[in-house]
Design an enzyme around this catalytic site. Structure first.
Site, mmCIF file in Angstrom:
data_model
loop_
_atom_site.group_PDB
_atom_site.id
_atom_site.type_symbol
_atom_site.label_atom_id
_atom_site.label_comp_id
_atom_site.label_asym_id
_atom_site.label_seq_id
_atom_site.Cartn_x
_atom_site.Cartn_y
_atom_site.Cartn_z
ATOM 1 N N LYS A 127 0.836 -1.205 0.000
ATOM 2 C CA LYS A 127 0.000 0.000 0.000
ATOM 3 C C LYS A 127 0.877 1.264 0.000
ATOM 4 O O LYS A 127 0.674 2.173 -0.804
ATOM 5 C CB LYS A 127 -0.921 0.006 1.234
ATOM 6 C CG LYS A 127 -1.910 1.148 1.195
ATOM 7 C CD LYS A 127 -2.723 1.227 2.468
ATOM 8 C CE LYS A 127 -2.016 2.106 3.459
ATOM 9 N NZ LYS A 127 -2.718 2.321 4.703
ATOM 10 N N ASP A 146 -6.815 1.069 1.124
ATOM 11 C CA ASP A 146 -6.821 1.362 2.561
ATOM 12 C C ASP A 146 -8.204 1.013 3.100
ATOM 13 O O ASP A 146 -9.001 0.374 2.405
ATOM 14 C CB ASP A 146 -6.449 2.840 2.810
ATOM 15 C CG ASP A 146 -7.576 3.783 2.428
ATOM 16 O OD1 ASP A 146 -8.527 3.338 1.722
ATOM 17 O OD2 ASP A 146 -7.545 4.951 2.843
#
Ligand code: SF4
Length: 219
Positions: A127, A146
């Site tokens: 991420k 997220d």
């Protein structure tokens, strides 16, 4: 409700993209940064912390530690003190220092531009690497997943997958690569402004007609 075909899902995703693009023409990364290193550090700090809090902390932090070498050579306690209010600060400080030592040793103090090199740095998962590649280098290598992107992808019926890795794979198939970075901004902005985790504002939602969750809500 009949099961949606993949072609149908792709068409609906295209309409969602168009609506979100229209609703959030200025969507961007809400972490403050002026170079790739600053974005990398801010993203590490943003774990379990709001962007607003991170921006308050980095205002001073970036002045105190302008280069990777500054983090690499600093007493760990100094980094800890500077980032304390972002939470999990001991772990984050350790990761930031180890990460910056590798940047100095392997990359001349610069942030690398590939997923593999970024992923091999301490505290940098897929991420974080996607955030840096997409926003500091304009490279669409993956989709940032997220908590907002996970929640909205499920509410919008884009996937039933639960893990960020699997959700990302589905989104990469559904969304044109050129839009990967913007797409996560749009979902994050929509999650923050409209589709709250506990109280989604479906009645006023810009993509309600494209959302299976929203169409079940009575006006
Ligand atoms: S209709 Fe409701 S659940 Fe669907 S995206 Fe909008 S706010 Fe979220």
């Amino acid at each position: 409700m009949p099961r949606e075909s993949f072609a149908g899902l792709q068409t609906r995703t295209g309409k969602i993209l168009a609506s979100l693009r229209h609703a959030y023409p200025d969507a961007h990364c809400e972490l403050n940064f002026s170079n790739p290193l600053e974005l990398l550090i801010a993203t590490i700090l943003s774990a379990q912390c709001t962007d607003k809090r991170v921006n308050i902390v980095t205002g001073e932090l970036f002045k105190k530690f302008p280069t990777a070498r500054d983090y690499a050579d600093a007493p760990l306690a100094e980094i800890e003190e500077a980032i304390k209010s972002t939470g999990f600060f001991r772990n984050k400080a350790r990761n930031i220092q180890a990460c910056c030592r590798k940047l100095v040793e392997r990359h001349g103090g610069e942030v690398p531009r590939t997923m593999e090199e970024l992923h091999s740095l301490d505290g940098v998962g897929r991420k974080t690497a996607n955030v840096v590649l997409g926003n500091a280098f304009n490279l669409n290598v993956g989709v940032v997943v997220d908590t907002h992107v996970s929640r909205l992808s499920q509410r919008l019926g884009l996937t039933r997958e639960k893990t960020p890795e699997k959700i990302e794979q589905v989104l990469m198939e559904l969304v044109p690569q050129a839009d990967w970075t913007l797409f996560s901004h749009w979902l994050i902005w929509h999650g923050r402004r409209r589709c709250d985790a506990r109280k989604p504002d479906c009645v006023h939602c810009e993509i309600r007609n494209l959302c299976p969750t929203g169409t079940m809500v009575a006006t």
